[in-house]
Design a protein around this motif. Structure first.
Motif, PDB file in Angstrom:
ATOM      1  N   ILE A   1      12.689  10.664  -6.684  1.00 48.08           N
ATOM      2  CA  ILE A   1      12.708  11.663  -5.486  1.00 48.08           C
ATOM      3  C   ILE A   1      13.672  12.556  -6.060  1.00 48.08           C
ATOM      4  O   ILE A   1      13.489  13.641  -6.178  1.00 48.08           O
ATOM      5  CB  ILE A   1      13.540  10.959  -4.385  1.00 48.08           C
ATOM      6  N   ARG A   2      14.250  12.698  -7.283  1.00 49.37           N
ATOM      7  CA  ARG A   2      15.535  13.014  -7.442  1.00 49.37           C
ATOM      8  C   ARG A   2      14.735  13.915  -8.310  1.00 49.37           C
ATOM      9  O   ARG A   2      15.235  15.005  -8.926  1.00 49.37           O
ATOM     10  CB  ARG A   2      16.751  11.850  -8.509  1.00 49.37           C
ATOM     11  N   THR A   3      13.967  13.173  -9.844  1.00 49.09           N
ATOM     12  CA  THR A   3      13.394  13.896 -10.298  1.00 49.09           C
ATOM     13  C   THR A   3      12.215  15.657  -9.899  1.00 49.09           C
ATOM     14  O   THR A   3      12.457  15.944 -10.677  1.00 49.09           O
ATOM     15  CB  THR A   3      12.294  12.901 -11.533  1.00 49.09           C
ATOM     16  N   VAL A   4      10.883  13.902  -8.545  1.00 47.04           N
ATOM     17  CA  VAL A   4      10.142  15.815  -8.147  1.00 47.04           C
ATOM     18  C   VAL A   4      11.112  16.616  -7.648  1.00 47.04           C
ATOM     19  O   VAL A   4      10.626  17.940  -7.956  1.00 47.04           O
ATOM     20  CB  VAL A   4       9.767  14.568  -7.538  1.00 47.04           C
ATOM     21  N   SER A   5      12.037  16.272  -6.493  1.00 47.07           N
ATOM     22  CA  SER A   5      13.127  17.469  -6.352  1.00 47.07           C
ATOM     23  C   SER A   5      13.281  18.204  -7.474  1.00 47.07           C
ATOM     24  O   SER A   5      13.225  19.513  -6.856  1.00 47.07           O
ATOM     25  CB  SER A   5      13.627  16.580  -5.394  1.00 47.07           C
TER      26      SER A   5
ATOM     27  N   LEU B   1       0.660  -1.380   0.376  1.00 49.00           N
ATOM     28  CA  LEU B   1      -0.149   0.115   0.636  1.00 49.00           C
ATOM     29  C   LEU B   1       0.931   1.320  -0.015  1.00 49.00           C
ATOM     30  O   LEU B   1       0.385   2.446  -0.759  1.00 49.00           O
ATOM     31  CB  LEU B   1      -0.910   0.014   1.661  1.00 49.00           C
ATOM     32  N   LYS B   2       1.951   1.189   0.976  1.00 51.52           N
ATOM     33  CA  LYS B   2       2.686   2.160   0.771  1.00 51.52           C
ATOM     34  C   LYS B   2       3.361   2.436  -0.383  1.00 51.52           C
ATOM     35  O   LYS B   2       3.609   3.272  -1.146  1.00 51.52           O
ATOM     36  CB  LYS B   2       3.827   2.052   1.719  1.00 51.52           C
ATOM     37  N   ASN B   3       3.465   1.594  -1.311  1.00 52.35           N
ATOM     38  CA  ASN B   3       4.710   1.185  -2.188  1.00 52.35           C
ATOM     39  C   ASN B   3       3.437   2.128  -2.953  1.00 52.35           C
ATOM     40  O   ASN B   3       4.282   2.753  -3.897  1.00 52.35           O
ATOM     41  CB  ASN B   3       5.776   0.629  -2.602  1.00 52.35           C
ATOM     42  N   ARG B   4       2.243   1.705  -3.125  1.00 54.05           N
ATOM     43  CA  ARG B   4       1.772   2.196  -4.340  1.00 54.05           C
ATOM     44  C   ARG B   4       1.366   3.840  -4.049  1.00 54.05           C
ATOM     45  O   ARG B   4       1.252   4.329  -5.347  1.00 54.05           O
ATOM     46  CB  ARG B   4       0.088   1.883  -3.836  1.00 54.05           C
ATOM     47  N   PHE B   5       1.353   4.268  -2.790  1.00 62.41           N
ATOM     48  CA  PHE B   5       0.937   5.581  -2.778  1.00 62.41           C
ATOM     49  C   PHE B   5       2.643   6.591  -2.917  1.00 62.41           C
ATOM     50  O   PHE B   5       2.182   7.381  -3.341  1.00 62.41           O
ATOM     51  CB  PHE B   5       0.993   5.568  -1.389  1.00 62.41           C
ATOM     52  N   LEU B   6       3.414   5.670  -2.851  1.00 62.58           N
ATOM     53  CA  LEU B   6       5.175   5.920  -2.799  1.00 62.58           C
ATOM     54  C   LEU B   6       4.763   6.630  -4.853  1.00 62.58           C
ATOM     55  O   LEU B   6       4.938   8.067  -5.510  1.00 62.58           O
ATOM     56  CB  LEU B   6       5.917   5.902  -2.299  1.00 62.58           C
ATOM     57  N   ASP B   7       4.409   5.670  -5.279  1.00 60.02           N
ATOM     58  CA  ASP B   7       4.199   5.616  -6.849  1.00 60.02           C
ATOM     59  C   ASP B   7       3.473   6.568  -7.513  1.00 60.02           C
ATOM     60  O   ASP B   7       3.967   7.211  -8.353  1.00 60.02           O
ATOM     61  CB  ASP B   7       3.524   4.662  -7.608  1.00 60.02           C
ATOM     62  N   GLU B   8       2.720   7.214  -5.937  1.00 62.97           N
ATOM     63  CA  GLU B   8       1.640   8.004  -6.969  1.00 62.97           C
ATOM     64  C   GLU B   8       2.018   9.651  -7.008  1.00 62.97           C
ATOM     65  O   GLU B   8       2.152   9.879  -7.942  1.00 62.97           O
ATOM     66  CB  GLU B   8       0.241   8.150  -5.900  1.00 62.97           C
TER      67      GLU B   8
ATOM     68  N   LYS C   1       7.946  12.138   5.020  1.00 61.10           N
ATOM     69  CA  LYS C   1       9.001  11.059   5.194  1.00 61.10           C
ATOM     70  C   LYS C   1       9.719  11.609   3.829  1.00 61.10           C
ATOM     71  O   LYS C   1      11.010  11.803   2.875  1.00 61.10           O
ATOM     72  CB  LYS C   1       9.412   9.657   4.924  1.00 61.10           C
ATOM     73  N   TRP C   2       8.890  11.501   2.548  1.00 62.17           N
ATOM     74  CA  TRP C   2       8.557  11.736   1.573  1.00 62.17           C
ATOM     75  C   TRP C   2       9.302  13.178   1.225  1.00 62.17           C
ATOM     76  O   TRP C   2      10.578  13.825   0.314  1.00 62.17           O
ATOM     77  CB  TRP C   2       7.491  11.590   0.742  1.00 62.17           C
TER      78      TRP C   2
ATOM     79  N   LEU D   1      -0.688   7.311   8.816  1.00 61.38           N
ATOM     80  CA  LEU D   1       0.079   6.681   8.301  1.00 61.38           C
ATOM     81  C   LEU D   1       0.079   6.754   6.921  1.00 61.38           C
ATOM     82  O   LEU D   1       1.395   7.357   6.173  1.00 61.38           O
ATOM     83  CB  LEU D   1      -0.447   4.963   7.989  1.00 61.38           C
ATOM     84  N   ILE D   2      -0.885   7.589   6.128  1.00 59.41           N
ATOM     85  CA  ILE D   2      -0.416   8.677   5.279  1.00 59.41           C
ATOM     86  C   ILE D   2       0.337   9.654   5.006  1.00 59.41           C
ATOM     87  O   ILE D   2       1.408  10.169   4.136  1.00 59.41           O
ATOM     88  CB  ILE D   2      -1.524   8.801   4.034  1.00 59.41           C
TER      89      ILE D   2
END
Ligand SMILES: [Zn+2]
Length: 324
Positions: free
Chosen positions: A274-278, A214-221, A250-251, A243-244
């Motif tokens: 992270i590099r791209t979004v940052s 679930l966490k990985n799905r959220f981070l993917d989004e 952390k993100w 949790l979200i």
């Protein structure tokens, strides 16, 4: 309960000097590293009636059996108690009544002719009257009594109390040691959990037991350039809000840390995203958003319309990406 490898040396050292221990110890260190387990193990070992050569508890004698069942007559644990006067809500404080209740215990002779041990956890939860009451006891310590105060916020303790205790900085495992321990506990990719838990191994174990898909799905989004706030809110509004918020905090920490120092602390598995979004992020806006997340985390147990709340958060977050 066994000793953690990173605590072994300190445990042995304390147990070697079991006859000359100070009357009060403060065990201070980060959350998720096993301080409370250490305190319990130390108490059990001091109360054990046929300890191993190392000084550690035998886990077989009458005293060990009492201890394991929470029945040892010479041991008391003080923790924040359920406040029944206020709709059964758990109070987060240790009150003066709890500390006063110790005086009958410390005035009695010990049942087994050994140590009398009082474990206070978390010690920083004592309110001021409670801390002052304990301070009086520490000023005139009863004989053969050991207080063990456990805290991850030692700066919240009264300085006068700290000065009457022997403070120990709890050892912290090196990354390789933490990883090895997690692997022994059945975690196949310990490095990423350890990183996410800020290198606190017990916290990493806890994270590993949570639903990481679930966490990985959220981070993917949230790492996607085509983030859709409405669909994220739709997918995650039934997930626990705290949790979200924790994942998002952390993100965002990783985004800003990468922007300033090129370092990624919590989610190294997502370093490309992270590099791209940052690089697309408005840094000042990001800092402001992080403060908002902290505030929201403090009130995340309050009833809110979760779907709307997540949607608004995602809209704000997406706007930060687009503003560059
Ligand atoms: Zn024993």
């Amino acid at each position: 309960m066994k000793n953690y490898p990173w605590h072994k040396k300190l445990m042995e050292k304390l147990l070697r000097s079991r006859e000359t221990l100070p009357h009060a110890l403060i065990l201070k260190g980060r959350d998720g590293t096993g301080k409370l387990d250490f305190a319990n193990r130390l108490a059990q070992s001091l109360l054990c009636e046929s300890p191993h050569e190392s000084g550690e508890a035998c886990d077989a004698c009458q005293a060990c059996s009492w201890f394991a069942n929470g029945l040892h007559p010479d041991f008391r644990k003080i923790e924040p108690e359920i406040d029944t006067s206020d709709s059964g809500k758990k109070s987060s404080r240790i009150t003066i009544d709890l500390i006063r209740s110790l005086s009958a215990f410390t005035n009695m002779t010990t049942h087994r002719n050994g140590y009398r041990i009082i474990l206070i956890h978390p010690a920083d939860a004592m309110n001021l009257p409670a801390a002052n009451a304990l301070l009086k006891t520490l000023e005139e310590p009863p004989g053969k009594t050991l207080f063990i105060l456990v805290t991850s916020r030692p700066n919240q303790l009264l300085p006068t109390m700290v000065s009457r205790c022997h403070a120990l900085a709890m050892p912290f495992p090196k990354p390789a040691e933490g990883e090895a321990w997690l692997r022994e506990n059945g975690i196949t990719n310990p490095a990423s959990f350890l990183a996410e838990a800020g290198h606190a191994p017990l916290a990493a174990l806890q994270l590993a037991s949570e639903d990481s898909s679930l966490k990985n799905r959220f981070l993917d989004e949230i790492g996607s350039s085509s983030l859709d706030p409405i669909s994220v809110a739709e997918t995650f509004h039934k997930t626990e809000l705290s949790l979200i918020l924790r994942w998002l905090q952390k993100w965002c920490h990783d985004l800003s840390s990468f922007a300033f120092s090129g370092k990624i602390r919590y989610f190294p598995d997502f370093s490309d995203r992270i590099r791209t979004v940052s690089t697309r992020m408005d840094r000042i806006g990001l800092a402001r958003f992080q403060r908002k997340l902290c505030e929201a985390q403090r009130m995340s147990t309050h009833p809110v319309n979760a779907r709307l709340f997540i949607e608004e958060m995602m809209l704000t977050y997406r706007a930060l990406m687009d503003s560059q």
